[in-house]
Design a protein around this motif. Structure first.
Motif, PDB file in Angstrom:
ATOM      1  N   PHE A  62      21.532 -65.139   7.048  1.00  0.00           N
ATOM      2  CA  PHE A  62      20.173 -64.978   6.543  1.00  0.00           C
ATOM      3  C   PHE A  62      19.360 -64.032   7.431  1.00  0.00           C
ATOM      4  N   THR A  63      20.068 -63.204   8.185  1.00  0.00           N
ATOM      5  CA  THR A  63      19.430 -62.306   9.141  1.00  0.00           C
ATOM      6  C   THR A  63      19.606 -60.854   8.718  1.00  0.00           C
ATOM      7  N   CYS A  64      18.524 -60.116   8.746  1.00  0.00           N
ATOM      8  CA  CYS A  64      18.534 -58.685   8.417  1.00  0.00           C
ATOM      9  C   CYS A  64      19.329 -57.936   9.482  1.00  0.00           C
ATOM     10  N   LEU A  65      20.186 -57.040   9.050  1.00  0.00           N
ATOM     11  CA  LEU A  65      21.013 -56.260   9.982  1.00  0.00           C
ATOM     12  C   LEU A  65      20.195 -55.223  10.749  1.00  0.00           C
ATOM     13  N   SER A  66      18.988 -54.950  10.283  1.00  0.00           N
ATOM     14  CA  SER A  66      18.161 -53.935  10.932  1.00  0.00           C
ATOM     15  C   SER A  66      17.214 -54.546  11.965  1.00  0.00           C
ATOM     16  N   CYS A  67      16.369 -55.468  11.532  1.00  0.00           N
ATOM     17  CA  CYS A  67      15.365 -56.042  12.445  1.00  0.00           C
ATOM     18  C   CYS A  67      15.850 -57.308  13.157  1.00  0.00           C
ATOM     19  N   MET A  68      16.969 -57.871  12.701  1.00  0.00           N
ATOM     20  CA  MET A  68      17.570 -59.074  13.267  1.00  0.00           C
ATOM     21  C   MET A  68      16.685 -60.317  13.143  1.00  0.00           C
ATOM     22  N   ASN A  69      15.753 -60.277  12.195  1.00  0.00           N
ATOM     23  CA  ASN A  69      14.939 -61.444  11.874  1.00  0.00           C
ATOM     24  C   ASN A  69      15.444 -62.032  10.566  1.00  0.00           C
ATOM     25  N   LEU A  70      14.956 -63.237  10.238  1.00  0.00           N
ATOM     26  CA  LEU A  70      15.308 -63.793   8.941  1.00  0.00           C
ATOM     27  C   LEU A  70      14.746 -62.893   7.851  1.00  0.00           C
ATOM     28  N   PHE A  71      15.452 -62.827   6.730  1.00  0.00           N
ATOM     29  CA  PHE A  71      15.064 -61.916   5.657  1.00  0.00           C
ATOM     30  C   PHE A  71      13.638 -62.129   5.169  1.00  0.00           C
ATOM     31  N   ASP A  72      12.978 -61.008   4.929  1.00  0.00           N
ATOM     32  CA  ASP A  72      11.671 -60.983   4.286  1.00  0.00           C
ATOM     33  C   ASP A  72      11.832 -60.056   3.084  1.00  0.00           C
ATOM     34  N   LYS A  73      11.856 -60.608   1.904  1.00  0.00           N
ATOM     35  CA  LYS A  73      12.092 -59.862   0.662  1.00  0.00           C
ATOM     36  C   LYS A  73      13.384 -59.044   0.769  1.00  0.00           C
ATOM     37  N   PRO A  74      14.532 -59.716   0.828  1.00  0.00           N
ATOM     38  CA  PRO A  74      15.792 -59.000   1.019  1.00  0.00           C
ATOM     39  C   PRO A  74      16.176 -58.118  -0.173  1.00  0.00           C
ATOM     40  N   VAL A  75      16.761 -56.971   0.169  1.00  0.00           N
ATOM     41  CA  VAL A  75      17.350 -56.078  -0.829  1.00  0.00           C
ATOM     42  C   VAL A  75      18.793 -55.829  -0.401  1.00  0.00           C
ATOM     43  N   LYS A 117      26.718 -43.843   1.568  1.00  0.00           N
ATOM     44  CA  LYS A 117      25.994 -43.587   0.315  1.00  0.00           C
ATOM     45  C   LYS A 117      25.750 -44.878  -0.461  1.00  0.00           C
ATOM     46  N   VAL A 118      24.544 -44.972  -1.027  1.00  0.00           N
ATOM     47  CA  VAL A 118      24.144 -46.132  -1.820  1.00  0.00           C
ATOM     48  C   VAL A 118      23.775 -45.642  -3.214  1.00  0.00           C
ATOM     49  N   ASP A 119      24.345 -46.291  -4.219  1.00  0.00           N
ATOM     50  CA  ASP A 119      23.991 -45.939  -5.597  1.00  0.00           C
ATOM     51  C   ASP A 119      22.574 -46.414  -5.914  1.00  0.00           C
ATOM     52  N   TYR A 120      22.278 -47.653  -5.479  1.00  0.00           N
ATOM     53  CA  TYR A 120      20.927 -48.191  -5.657  1.00  0.00           C
ATOM     54  C   TYR A 120      20.763 -49.453  -4.812  1.00  0.00           C
ATOM     55  N   PHE A 121      19.510 -49.869  -4.648  1.00  0.00           N
ATOM     56  CA  PHE A 121      19.166 -51.099  -3.944  1.00  0.00           C
ATOM     57  C   PHE A 121      18.697 -52.109  -4.982  1.00  0.00           C
ATOM     58  N   ILE A 122      19.086 -53.354  -4.821  1.00  0.00           N
ATOM     59  CA  ILE A 122      18.580 -54.391  -5.728  1.00  0.00           C
ATOM     60  C   ILE A 122      17.858 -55.461  -4.914  1.00  0.00           C
ATOM     61  N   SER A 123      16.791 -55.966  -5.500  1.00  0.00           N
ATOM     62  CA  SER A 123      16.077 -57.082  -4.891  1.00  0.00           C
ATOM     63  C   SER A 123      16.981 -58.303  -4.994  1.00  0.00           C
ATOM     64  N   ASN A 124      17.179 -58.991  -3.891  1.00  0.00           N
ATOM     65  CA  ASN A 124      18.118 -60.112  -3.865  1.00  0.00           C
ATOM     66  C   ASN A 124      17.346 -61.437  -3.810  1.00  0.00           C
ATOM     67  N   GLU A 125      16.955 -61.927  -4.978  1.00  0.00           N
ATOM     68  CA  GLU A 125      16.155 -63.153  -5.055  1.00  0.00           C
ATOM     69  C   GLU A 125      16.948 -64.379  -4.632  1.00  0.00           C
ATOM     70  N   LEU A 126      18.246 -64.377  -4.913  1.00  0.00           N
ATOM     71  CA  LEU A 126      19.084 -65.502  -4.497  1.00  0.00           C
ATOM     72  C   LEU A 126      19.112 -65.617  -2.976  1.00  0.00           C
ATOM     73  N   LEU A 127      19.301 -64.497  -2.302  1.00  0.00           N
ATOM     74  CA  LEU A 127      19.313 -64.496  -0.837  1.00  0.00           C
ATOM     75  C   LEU A 127      17.945 -64.903  -0.280  1.00  0.00           C
ATOM     76  N   GLU A 128      16.893 -64.478  -0.940  1.00  0.00           N
ATOM     77  CA  GLU A 128      15.544 -64.871  -0.513  1.00  0.00           C
ATOM     78  C   GLU A 128      15.359 -66.384  -0.643  1.00  0.00           C
ATOM     79  N   ASN A 129      15.840 -66.935  -1.748  1.00  0.00           N
ATOM     80  CA  ASN A 129      15.751 -68.378  -1.977  1.00  0.00           C
ATOM     81  C   ASN A 129      16.560 -69.136  -0.930  1.00  0.00           C
TER      82      ASN A 129
END
Length: 152
Positions: A62-75, A117-129
């Motif tokens: 549940f940790t962001c790979l960039s900021c190393m905090n718990l996810f805030d509106k994960p994509v 390369k990324v085709d697109y980013f999706i909002s991950n509501e399940l991960l947020e939950n």
């Protein structure tokens, strides 16, 4: 008169004896209960400690790979599947731009995988939950740990 006094003393001693016998039974019962209570307390402490360790072990999910905090509106990046906070992705995009009109995954680009390369980013509501539930469980367990610590 002496016989009556002796009979009264005998009755008093018998009464005291019965009371002492009952107190001894109560003391044995209390000792057994105290032992059971101590074992239950120890088991409760161990269980809470195990649950906390389990939660700590899953925290990385549940940790962001960039900021190393718990996810805030994960994509989540598609196709690689790495997830970041929305703000972290926006910050990365602002800093690095898009190469040839294509977005990059901050994790893959840094490691050279798939060219990032990324085709697109999706909002991950399940991960947020799941992240929100993780935070709730962790707080509840920490509260329980505090209560258990006060049992001593």
């Amino acid at each position: 008169q002496q016989i009556m006094d002796l009979e009264k003393q005998n009755a008093d001693v018998s009464s005291q004896y019965e009371e002492l016998k009952q107190n001894a039974k109560d003391a044995e019962k209390n000792a057994r209960l105290a032992k059971v209570l101590k074992l239950t307390e120890k088991e409760l402490k161990n269980t809470v400690a195990k649950l906390l360790k389990t939660e700590e072990a899953t925290e990385s999910a549940f940790t962001c790979l960039s900021c190393m905090n718990l996810f805030d509106k994960p994509v989540t990046c598609i196709p690689c599947g790495h997830s970041f906070c929305e703000k972290c992705v926006d910050s990365y995009r602002a800093k690095h731009g898009t190469e040839g009109g294509k977005d990059e995954c901050p994790e893959c680009a840094g490691s050279g995988k798939q060219g990032g390369k990324v085709d697109y980013f999706i909002s991950n509501e399940l991960l947020e939950n799941l992240s929100s539930r993780f935070v709730f469980r962790k707080q509840a367990l920490q509260g329980l740990q505090t209560v258990v610590a006060k049992l001593q």
